[in-house]
Design an enzyme around this catalytic site. Structure first.
Site, PDB file in Angstrom:
ATOM      1  N   CYS A 284       0.770  -1.252   0.050  1.00  9.02           N
ATOM      2  CA  CYS A 284       0.101   0.051   0.067  1.00  9.02           C
ATOM      3  C   CYS A 284       0.938   1.121  -0.109  1.00  9.02           C
ATOM      4  O   CYS A 284       0.638   2.040  -0.759  1.00  9.02           O
ATOM      5  CB  CYS A 284      -1.067   0.118   1.127  1.00  9.02           C
ATOM      6  SG  CYS A 284      -0.314  -0.373   2.763  1.00  9.02           S
TER       7      CYS A 284
ATOM      8  N   HIS B 115      -2.610   6.384   4.665  1.00  7.78           N
ATOM      9  CA  HIS B 115      -1.208   6.482   4.721  1.00  7.78           C
ATOM     10  C   HIS B 115      -0.692   7.833   4.280  1.00  7.78           C
ATOM     11  O   HIS B 115      -1.201   8.345   3.348  1.00  7.78           O
ATOM     12  CB  HIS B 115      -0.575   5.439   4.136  1.00  7.78           C
ATOM     13  CG  HIS B 115      -0.567   4.079   4.729  1.00  7.78           C
ATOM     14  ND1 HIS B 115      -1.175   3.728   5.778  1.00  7.78           N
ATOM     15  CD2 HIS B 115      -0.304   2.810   4.031  1.00  7.78           C
ATOM     16  CE1 HIS B 115      -1.272   2.545   6.177  1.00  7.78           C
ATOM     17  NE2 HIS B 115      -0.675   1.653   4.932  1.00  7.78           N
TER      18      HIS B 115
END
Length: 329
Positions: free
Chosen positions: A126, A234
């Site tokens: 990710c 994130h």
């Protein structure tokens, strides 16, 4: 297309079902797959109830595409079995990413490398996906010599257990812990397990996967990965050194023109990427673009994305869309 979702009851699996419904893939039959303890469970997809089946049952059903999000060990054991049955596997785990015989794909960057012979395709980590989305157009234009990246990663990257830990800590309730310390009001410089070189596995994923996706082992990259008590996505602080001179105007123009990137770079009006606003969205958001005044050809960026969507489920499904569109399955 007969499509299987392996790991359908997990956090990424649930988002995969949501993204599949949103993007309206041509699904003739949906096969929901999970571990033995979840077999027989009912899940709803677009108003229809589906019964969860086990892995061997799913292999025997020979789906056209299997979207895997069930962990590395499961992928190593079962992806080859699906592939042998004629299924194209798109795998979210780290199991196949650095296998030299497997493609590591971010569709906007390197989907053109895929062929009918690719029966196991790796989905990147990710934090890597959002990083390379921004790096790819800049590397093409200016040549990236060095990358220093510090990540500030959502607890959703760890899974349901981590989300429950944070919720328990909010409520001052004792419970099972996903981390060795509390995450509430804290920052843990500990994403994944530590390696012999002192870096964590997550930090080395960023290093190795970026080079593979961009096709350039000469890029020098070093990473520090931090877990923070955030659920939206994130964030990454990125410092780049280019081999060629650049202008901030051209950098912004290139990023703005890149499919899948949203430029949010107006600090005078408090406009910059944040996980709070990235959550639930598929784009990668880039801002805080400024020259590194300490060195020539240096620049700083701030990159944010929803790690469960573009960082996992959406990227996987975009690969499937590419395969279908180009008749590679």
């Amino acid at each position: 297309m007969k499509i299987a979702v392996v790991g359908a009851t997990g956090m990424v699996g649930e988002v995969m079902l949501k993204v599949l419904a949103e993007r309206n893939l041509p699904i003739s039959e949906l096969v929901l797959v999970a571990s033995e303890r979840s077999v027989g469970k009912k899940l709803s997809f677009q108003g229809t109830s589906h019964t969860v089946v086990g892995l061997q049952t799913a292999v025997d059903m020979a789906p056209d595409i299997a979207l895997f999000s069930a962990g590395g060990d499961t992928s190593l054991e079962w992806a080859p079995k699906f592939a042998a049955a004629g299924t194209t596997v798109i795998d979210n785990s780290s199991a196949w990413r650095m296998d030299t015989t497997k493609k590591l794909v971010v569709p906007e960057i390197n989907a053109h490398e895929l062929s009918k012979e690719d029966k196991i395709i790796a989905n990147p980590n990710c934090s890597t996906i959002q990083l390379v989305m921004a790096l790819a157009p800049l590397h093409k234009a200016f040549g990236i010599e060095r990358v220093v990246v510090s990540t500030y990663q959502s607890i959703t990257g760890t899974g349901v257990k981590a989300v429950q830990q944070l919720e328990n800590e909010y409520k001052n309730v004792e419970g099972e812990k996903a981390y060795p310390y509390q995450i509430h009001r804290n920052a843990l410089p500990h994403c994944d397990v530590f390696q012999e070189n002192g870096y964590t596995k997550e930090e080395m994923k960023l290093t190795n996967e970026t080079k593979k996706i961009l096709g350039d082992d000469a890029i020098a990259l070093t990473a520090t990965a931090i877990r923070i008590p955030v659920v939206g996505g994130h964030s990454e602080s990125v410092n780049l050194t280019f081999t060629k001179p650049f202008s901030l105007e051209k950098v912004r123009e290139l990023l703005e023109q890149t499919e899948g990137i949203t430029l949010q770079d107006n600090p005078a009006n408090n406009e910059y990427p944040m996980p709070l606003y990235a959550q639930g969205k598929d784009d990668v958001f880039v801002g805080r673009i400024r020259k590194d005044e300490s060195q020539a050809n240096g620049i700083n960026l701030w990159i944010v994305a929803d790690n469960l969507r573009k960082g996992a489920a959406t990227n996987t499904i975009q690969i499937a869309e590419y395969l279908i569109k180009n008749q590679l399955v």
